[in-house]
Motif scaffolding. Sequence first.
Motif, PDB file in Angstrom:
ATOM      1  N   ALA A  81       0.877  -1.155   0.052  1.00  8.24           N
ATOM      2  CA  ALA A  81       0.061  -0.086   0.168  1.00  8.24           C
ATOM      3  C   ALA A  81       0.773   1.196  -0.161  1.00  8.24           C
ATOM      4  O   ALA A  81       0.475   2.265  -0.720  1.00  8.24           O
ATOM      5  N   ARG A  82       1.892   1.376   0.833  1.00  2.73           N
ATOM      6  CA  ARG A  82       2.837   2.470   0.850  1.00  2.73           C
ATOM      7  C   ARG A  82       3.410   2.859  -0.551  1.00  2.73           C
ATOM      8  O   ARG A  82       3.361   4.038  -1.021  1.00  2.73           O
ATOM      9  N   ASP A  83       3.875   1.587  -1.135  1.00  3.05           N
ATOM     10  CA  ASP A  83       4.285   1.856  -2.504  1.00  3.05           C
ATOM     11  C   ASP A  83       3.557   2.366  -3.531  1.00  3.05           C
ATOM     12  O   ASP A  83       3.736   3.195  -4.331  1.00  3.05           O
ATOM     13  N   GLU A  84       2.068   1.831  -3.333  1.00  2.00           N
ATOM     14  CA  GLU A  84       1.048   2.359  -4.335  1.00  2.00           C
ATOM     15  C   GLU A  84       0.880   3.705  -4.184  1.00  2.00           C
ATOM     16  O   GLU A  84       0.532   4.656  -5.052  1.00  2.00           O
ATOM     17  N   ILE A  85       0.813   4.403  -2.912  1.00  2.00           N
ATOM     18  CA  ILE A  85       0.691   5.786  -2.691  1.00  2.00           C
ATOM     19  C   ILE A  85       1.886   6.596  -3.339  1.00  2.00           C
ATOM     20  O   ILE A  85       1.636   7.632  -3.682  1.00  2.00           O
ATOM     21  N   GLU A  86       3.040   6.073  -3.082  1.00  2.00           N
ATOM     22  CA  GLU A  86       4.225   6.655  -3.663  1.00  2.00           C
ATOM     23  C   GLU A  86       4.055   6.651  -4.888  1.00  2.00           C
ATOM     24  O   GLU A  86       4.403   7.917  -5.802  1.00  2.00           O
ATOM     25  N   SER A  87       3.786   5.681  -5.519  1.00  2.00           N
ATOM     26  CA  SER A  87       3.797   5.752  -7.191  1.00  2.00           C
ATOM     27  C   SER A  87       2.503   6.478  -7.577  1.00  2.00           C
ATOM     28  O   SER A  87       2.734   7.265  -8.561  1.00  2.00           O
ATOM     29  N   ALA A  88       1.351   6.659  -6.827  1.00  2.00           N
ATOM     30  CA  ALA A  88       0.530   7.729  -7.243  1.00  2.00           C
ATOM     31  C   ALA A  88       0.878   9.057  -7.254  1.00  2.00           C
ATOM     32  O   ALA A  88       0.693   9.906  -8.012  1.00  2.00           O
ATOM     33  N   VAL A  89       1.615   9.521  -5.971  1.00  2.00           N
ATOM     34  CA  VAL A  89       2.305  10.886  -5.996  1.00  2.00           C
ATOM     35  C   VAL A  89       3.311  11.021  -7.010  1.00  2.00           C
ATOM     36  O   VAL A  89       3.397  12.234  -7.820  1.00  2.00           O
ATOM     37  N   ARG A  90       4.208  10.267  -7.604  1.00  2.00           N
ATOM     38  CA  ARG A  90       5.286  10.502  -8.311  1.00  2.00           C
ATOM     39  C   ARG A  90       4.456  10.701  -9.799  1.00  2.00           C
ATOM     40  O   ARG A  90       4.904  11.325 -10.952  1.00  2.00           O
ATOM     41  N   ARG A  91       3.660   9.597  -9.997  1.00  2.00           N
ATOM     42  CA  ARG A  91       2.829   9.683 -11.281  1.00  2.00           C
ATOM     43  C   ARG A  91       2.131  11.203 -11.550  1.00  2.00           C
ATOM     44  O   ARG A  91       2.212  11.499 -12.653  1.00  2.00           O
ATOM     45  N   THR A  92       1.672  11.520 -10.608  1.00  2.00           N
ATOM     46  CA  THR A  92       0.745  12.922 -10.532  1.00  2.00           C
ATOM     47  C   THR A  92       1.908  13.977 -10.967  1.00  2.00           C
ATOM     48  O   THR A  92       1.590  14.688 -12.022  1.00  2.00           O
ATOM     49  N   ILE A  93       3.026  14.136 -10.480  1.00  2.00           N
ATOM     50  CA  ILE A  93       3.897  15.072 -10.679  1.00  2.00           C
ATOM     51  C   ILE A  93       4.755  14.685 -12.288  1.00  2.00           C
ATOM     52  O   ILE A  93       4.746  15.902 -12.696  1.00  2.00           O
ATOM     53  N   LYS A  94       4.706  13.654 -12.492  1.00  2.00           N
ATOM     54  CA  LYS A  94       5.296  13.276 -13.842  1.00  2.00           C
ATOM     55  C   LYS A  94       4.233  13.938 -14.816  1.00  2.00           C
ATOM     56  O   LYS A  94       4.473  14.533 -15.931  1.00  2.00           O
ATOM     57  N   GLN A  95       2.823  13.656 -14.683  1.00  2.86           N
ATOM     58  CA  GLN A  95       1.788  14.233 -15.396  1.00  2.86           C
ATOM     59  C   GLN A  95       1.805  15.564 -15.706  1.00  2.86           C
ATOM     60  O   GLN A  95       1.582  16.132 -16.752  1.00  2.86           O
ATOM     61  N   ILE A  96       2.180  16.403 -14.662  1.00  3.03           N
ATOM     62  CA  ILE A  96       2.071  17.863 -14.529  1.00  3.03           C
ATOM     63  C   ILE A  96       3.451  18.292 -15.525  1.00  3.03           C
ATOM     64  O   ILE A  96       3.266  19.422 -16.208  1.00  3.03           O
ATOM     65  N   GLY A  97       4.438  17.406 -15.409  1.00  6.22           N
ATOM     66  CA  GLY A  97       5.569  17.823 -16.269  1.00  6.22           C
ATOM     67  C   GLY A  97       7.062  18.263 -15.458  1.00  6.22           C
ATOM     68  O   GLY A  97       7.771  18.737 -16.255  1.00  6.22           O
ATOM     69  N   TYR A  98       6.936  17.959 -14.167  1.00  8.61           N
ATOM     70  CA  TYR A  98       7.962  18.364 -13.440  1.00  8.61           C
ATOM     71  C   TYR A  98       9.173  17.532 -13.706  1.00  8.61           C
ATOM     72  O   TYR A  98       9.157  16.310 -12.992  1.00  8.61           O
ATOM     73  N   GLU A  99      10.207  17.789 -14.629  1.00 11.52           N
ATOM     74  CA  GLU A  99      11.517  16.976 -14.571  1.00 11.52           C
ATOM     75  C   GLU A  99      12.920  17.974 -14.572  1.00 11.52           C
ATOM     76  O   GLU A  99      13.706  17.930 -15.142  1.00 11.52           O
ATOM     77  N   GLN A 100      12.840  18.705 -13.349  1.00 14.76           N
ATOM     78  CA  GLN A 100      13.668  19.755 -13.411  1.00 14.76           C
ATOM     79  C   GLN A 100      14.782  19.391 -12.294  1.00 14.76           C
ATOM     80  O   GLN A 100      14.420  18.643 -11.474  1.00 14.76           O
ATOM     81  N   ASP A 101      15.858  19.766 -12.218  1.00 11.04           N
ATOM     82  CA  ASP A 101      16.945  19.490 -11.289  1.00 11.04           C
ATOM     83  C   ASP A 101      16.054  19.731  -9.644  1.00 11.04           C
ATOM     84  O   ASP A 101      16.649  19.153  -8.832  1.00 11.04           O
ATOM     85  N   GLY A 102      15.368  20.991  -9.576  1.00 14.79           N
ATOM     86  CA  GLY A 102      15.067  21.397  -8.276  1.00 14.79           C
ATOM     87  C   GLY A 102      13.632  20.559  -7.802  1.00 14.79           C
ATOM     88  O   GLY A 102      13.365  20.616  -6.712  1.00 14.79           O
TER      89      GLY A 102
END
Length: 410
Positions: A81-102
């Motif tokens: 379950a923890r891994d599923e939550i983390e995956s949802a978080v990272r997927r959301t940020i990826k969809q927004i388009g954040y691939e910056q150093d910061g």
Amino acid sequence: MRNEYLFTSESVSEGHPDKVSDQISDAIVDLMLAKDPEARVACETMTTTQRVMLSGEIRCKPMYDDNNEDWKFNGYWAPGARDEIESAVRRTIKQIGYEQDGFHWKTLTFENHLHGQSAHIAQGVDAGANKDEGAGDQGIMFGFACDETPDLMPATLDYSHKILERLAADRHSGVAPFLEPDAKSQVTLRYRDGKPVACTAVVVSTQHAEGYDEGEKEAELKAYVKKVVGEILPQGFISDETVWHINPTGSFVIGGPDGDAGLTGRKIIVDTYGGASPHGGGAFSGKDPTKVDRSAAYITRYLAKNVVAAGLAKRCTIQIAYAIGVSEPLSLYVDTHGTGTVGDDAIETAIKGIAKLGGLTPRGIRTHLGLNKPIYQKTAAYGHFGRKAEGDFFPWERTDLVADLKAALG
């Protein structure tokens, strides 16, 4: 009402740090409602440079169960379950388009501090043998509609949202590759006899690639923004007298959570009516629909929109109030701002008499609007009202009460 005045509303993009937080929190709401339609979620998100942290209270037995002896070694979390939550978080940020150093979806540090819901809150909210399900908290909520746009929203906010939606769409599609996710907009309109007639000022601050703050590249960015605004605002609103502020501070390369920390629930006026209506004070994102901050704000928008769509008023504000643990609302208030074709008290009586609304109890609202579904991440950027999702209105944007209201009011 004054014959002539200026009014301004702002919007922020999906990449604004507070909106990143809102979208993450609602991604968690959707994840848990998909597992359990009766899940309880109050998820707060903090974002900053290369870091995301979740906190709050949850109840979702398929994922978290403090009565499950087998899960105690994992802090009451189901395996994975923890891994599923983390995956949802990272997927959301990826969809927004954040691939910056910061701030990069793949390399940022993630912390999950969600824990079980307080039993003292649950005892007031849950239905029992002798009581209906109560409101998840006390509070006042407002809904609003007006006839300024086809979606019955304030024009200043509607155009501010649409400008940033267009910038994001062009960024994702590659039409405007020089754009980055973080952006803000602000539109000022001149009103005459209650109707918007001209745009006096536009502010757009958008994060951009290196080099687009000077010379020909800066000119390209500003020309692009002016073109977008000109295509969104009604013909004739832009004139030689319109004042433009495009990236007025200069360079905007560092942005998003790297430029400023983000928190869930800090853009409640952007989320609602851009200042054209009162706000009860509660945020929406990160909350399951037992929380009346969210569900009652949706039902009051639904009611106000149907009042205006029925031709009963040009503007309508509706307030509703609840006590924690109590199912029936404490009050219902309608104000048509002097534009109504019938009395405000008559509209109140008509609303109370529509049986299919379920008495405006938390359970009735969720049942009528179908809120126990994973529909919320889409709401968390560009406003919760006056919008469509994948070609269909959000359920609170329907106008299927028009006939009921007209019948009740003769």
